[in-house]
Scaffold this active site. Structure first.
Site, PDB file in Angstrom:
ATOM      1  N   HIS A   1       0.816  -1.218   0.000  1.00 26.37           N
ATOM      2  CA  HIS A   1       0.000   0.000   0.000  1.00 26.37           C
ATOM      3  C   HIS A   1       0.850   1.269   0.000  1.00 26.37           C
ATOM      4  O   HIS A   1       0.344   2.353  -0.289  1.00 26.37           O
ATOM      5  CB  HIS A   1      -0.986   0.001   1.179  1.00 26.37           C
ATOM      6  CG  HIS A   1      -0.374   0.296   2.514  1.00 26.37           C
ATOM      7  ND1 HIS A   1      -0.075  -0.674   3.433  1.00 26.37           N
ATOM      8  CD2 HIS A   1      -0.031   1.475   3.089  1.00 26.37           C
ATOM      9  CE1 HIS A   1       0.423  -0.117   4.524  1.00 26.37           C
ATOM     10  NE2 HIS A   1       0.465   1.191   4.343  1.00 26.37           N
TER      11      HIS A   1
ATOM     12  N   ASP B   1       0.020  -7.598   1.567  1.00 28.96           N
ATOM     13  CA  ASP B   1       0.494  -6.217   1.649  1.00 28.96           C
ATOM     14  C   ASP B   1       2.024  -6.208   1.707  1.00 28.96           C
ATOM     15  O   ASP B   1       2.633  -5.925   2.739  1.00 28.96           O
ATOM     16  CB  ASP B   1      -0.110  -5.541   2.880  1.00 28.96           C
ATOM     17  CG  ASP B   1       0.079  -4.026   2.872  1.00 28.96           C
ATOM     18  OD1 ASP B   1       0.569  -3.504   1.844  1.00 28.96           O
ATOM     19  OD2 ASP B   1      -0.271  -3.387   3.883  1.00 28.96           O
TER      20      ASP B   1
ATOM     21  N   SER C   1       4.080   2.498   8.189  1.00 32.68           N
ATOM     22  CA  SER C   1       3.803   1.502   7.165  1.00 32.68           C
ATOM     23  C   SER C   1       5.058   1.053   6.442  1.00 32.68           C
ATOM     24  O   SER C   1       5.934   1.860   6.137  1.00 32.68           O
ATOM     25  CB  SER C   1       2.847   2.071   6.111  1.00 32.68           C
ATOM     26  OG  SER C   1       1.531   1.995   6.530  1.00 32.68           O
ATOM     27  N   GLY C   2       5.108  -0.235   6.170  1.00 29.42           N
ATOM     28  CA  GLY C   2       6.222  -0.775   5.392  1.00 29.42           C
ATOM     29  C   GLY C   2       7.463  -1.052   6.194  1.00 29.42           C
ATOM     30  O   GLY C   2       8.363  -1.749   5.735  1.00 29.42           O
TER      31      GLY C   2
END
Length: 268
Positions: A76, A124, A218-219
């Site tokens: 994402h 994801d 995120s990530g």
């Protein structure tokens, strides 16, 4: 309707009303909840993923250097068309200490199962092929990945790392933070009253009400201690829209060990 929140700093995704709606940790500017500022370059595989807007670049996600020319992050984070770069050896986003390496992203590989309208379906994960290889040194090192299929026990020692706020709605920090996030096993995390069926076996949960990932993380890696060494067992994916540190809604990560074969197929 329960909402979720994904862990970067771009616009929120609108998800189908039939599904609980995760919000990515990029949707606003809150990030690591609780924890402390990390010792500079103590997590040398952590990278800052940045996108270009006008003549400037801005941090949006974390990631992990897994080979000299490859970075692992969340799907994402990179499922929009942008010009990307990664900064390795980073600690303070607004100060240069001469240890940083800035490398552009040559190609983005998103897992074919990823669906931005259904974050709860999983997949994801993305790989970034860098335009040139990183130079490994004291400040920039490779993150170690777990064996394919490995699942760690409940309460295994882990840390989330990332840049950002120490509480939902709190003040920003430019410096890399770390927060203790013990694992929550799948049986507990997927039980009624917790995440339920939203959490899949290809995900891993970490933390509780005191410390959590949040927007901007995120990530980034979930760093877990196994036999005296840290391995990257998770990729920060989403948290509850009720708040980053909501009880019984621990931070949800993509379980790295579920995707080793896919990553090998891309990088080979």
């Amino acid at each position: 309707m329960l909402r979720f929140l994904v862990l970067t700093s771009l616009a929120a995704l609108v998800l189908a009303e039939l599904e609980p709606q995760p919000r990515y940790l990029e949707d606003s500017f809150e990030r690591v909840v609780g924890g402390e500022v990390a010792r500079p370059n103590s997590w040398p595989w952590q990278i800052s993923l940045q996108y270009r807007s006008g003549s400037n670049y801005y941090h949006t996600c974390g990631g992990t250097l897994i080979e000299r020319g490859w970075v692992m992050t969340a799907a994402h984070c990179v499922d929009s068309s942008r010009t990307w770069r990664v900064v390795l050896g980073e600690h303070d986003l607004y100060k240069s200490n001469g240890r940083e390496q800035i490398i552009s992203v040559g190609q983005v590989y998103i897992h074919p199962g990823w669906n931005s309208n259904r974050v709860s379906a999983g997949f994801d994960i993305a790989l970034l092929r860098l335009s040139s290889e990183a130079t490994l040194n004291t400040y920039v090192q490779l993150g170690s990945l777990p064996p394919s299929g490995q699942i760690l026990p409940h309460n295994n020692l882990c840390y989330i790392t990332g840049w950002g706020r120490t509480s939902t709605g709190g003040s920003l920090s430019a410096q890399l933070k770390q927060a203790y996030l013990p694992l929550v096993d799948y049986k507990t995390c997927s039980s009624s009253g917790w995440w339920g069926s939203t959490v899949k076996n290809s995900m891993v949960c970490g933390g509780g009400a005191a410390e959590a990932g949040c927007n901007g993380d995120s990530g980034g890696p979930l760093n877990c201690m196994v036999n005296g060494k840290y391995y990257v067992h998770g990729i920060a994916s989403f948290v509850s829209g009720m708040g980053c540190n909501t009880p019984k809604k621990p931070t949800v990560f993509t379980r790295v060990s579920a995707y080793i074969e896919w990553m090998d197929s891309i990088m080979m």
